[in-house]
Enzyme design. Sequence first.
Site, PDB file in Angstrom:
ATOM      1  N   HIS A 143       5.364  -1.276   7.323  1.00 28.09           N
ATOM      2  CA  HIS A 143       5.475  -0.306   6.240  1.00 28.09           C
ATOM      3  C   HIS A 143       6.914   0.155   6.043  1.00 28.09           C
ATOM      4  O   HIS A 143       7.486   0.852   6.889  1.00 28.09           O
ATOM      5  CB  HIS A 143       4.581   0.898   6.566  1.00 28.09           C
ATOM      6  CG  HIS A 143       4.313   1.793   5.405  1.00 28.09           C
ATOM      7  ND1 HIS A 143       3.714   3.026   5.529  1.00 28.09           N
ATOM      8  CD2 HIS A 143       4.534   1.636   4.061  1.00 28.09           C
ATOM      9  CE1 HIS A 143       3.578   3.582   4.352  1.00 28.09           C
ATOM     10  NE2 HIS A 143       4.077   2.758   3.433  1.00 28.09           N
ATOM     11  N   TYR A 174       0.142   8.614   4.999  1.00 30.33           N
ATOM     12  CA  TYR A 174      -0.492   9.294   3.882  1.00 30.33           C
ATOM     13  C   TYR A 174      -1.240  10.538   4.371  1.00 30.33           C
ATOM     14  O   TYR A 174      -2.339  10.457   4.917  1.00 30.33           O
ATOM     15  CB  TYR A 174      -1.464   8.359   3.159  1.00 30.33           C
ATOM     16  CG  TYR A 174      -0.841   7.084   2.625  1.00 30.33           C
ATOM     17  CD1 TYR A 174       0.523   7.005   2.349  1.00 30.33           C
ATOM     18  CD2 TYR A 174      -1.620   5.957   2.400  1.00 30.33           C
ATOM     19  CE1 TYR A 174       1.092   5.848   1.858  1.00 30.33           C
ATOM     20  CE2 TYR A 174      -1.061   4.783   1.898  1.00 30.33           C
ATOM     21  CZ  TYR A 174       0.289   4.733   1.644  1.00 30.33           C
ATOM     22  OH  TYR A 174       0.855   3.569   1.165  1.00 30.33           O
TER      23      TYR A 174
END
Length: 333
Positions: free
Chosen positions: A143, A58
Amino acid sequence: MTFRQRPLGSSAVAMTELAFGAAAIGNLYTPVDDAQAEQAVEAAWQEGIRSFDTAPHYGLGLSERRLGEALRGRPRSEYTVSTKVGRILEPAPAATGDDLANGFAVPATHRRRWDFTADGVRRSIEESLNRLDLDRIDIAYLHDPDDHAEQALTEAYPALHRLREEGVLGAIGIGMNQAEVPARFVRETDLDVVLLAGCYSLLTQRGLAELLPQAAERGVGVVIGGVFNSGLLADPKPGATFDYAAAPPEVLNRALELKAVCERHGVPLRAAALRFPFGHPAVASVLVGTRSAAEVHDCAEMLRHPVPAALWAELKERGLLPPEVPTPEESCR
């Protein structure tokens, strides 16, 4: 008023029913300044949110750095932080431009490299600890190992397991936008939690076929992301997005029907969307990405809004929810 906390599997980690998703303060799609990011985290704290989710992905680490800064000085025992492994950030000193091709309005100072090796996991955790300025991470997720499932299972997962035993991590999980691979990990590993995004909402219940029942049976907590399906259930109108693309007409019409039923019962659609996942006993929390204090306060207000049993009943009567889908009042019986 603090949100109720629910435990994750057999771990000592618990999450508040509403969790703060920090992708947006990593400049997801559009920039957010430092002050706005700090105010969003402060608003979450004021609302009683004590669970915060981030990832190296992110904003090329910006989300982790901002979250760590905003949480600095708060009692460490009072909140949980989750981050993720699978993408290593490597400096790209010659790079120019931004990272918008990957969804983030930040300078392209680094490049991402997929890495689900044991060494990669340890490196990723060490770097996340530095960016967050923490000495431990409460939850680490594998992830998006869509194309790396075998390596994630045989190399990355054992590395996380060892870090959990060492006390560096409190709980381990997997976070994906699909239900099939997480279901395999629930069957074959000792996960504490699954972060399931976009697969269990008022519009789609793909996670109900296999993953959620298995998680409930094995005592694995589930965190639901994407309850608004990329914004469609927050504000259904022409041009709204559904799962990161323009909503097809039939999906938009269904969302508008959901909204109409909710309005008849005096309930905002956002409130029903946030409350719906808790009908399933495996669900511990809903994770919502917010980029401002106003958005945080709205989500908290919506989750606290009463949703009558009659609303869920009408949704089933009208075929807007399948009859077998558990709804919140049923989970309390």
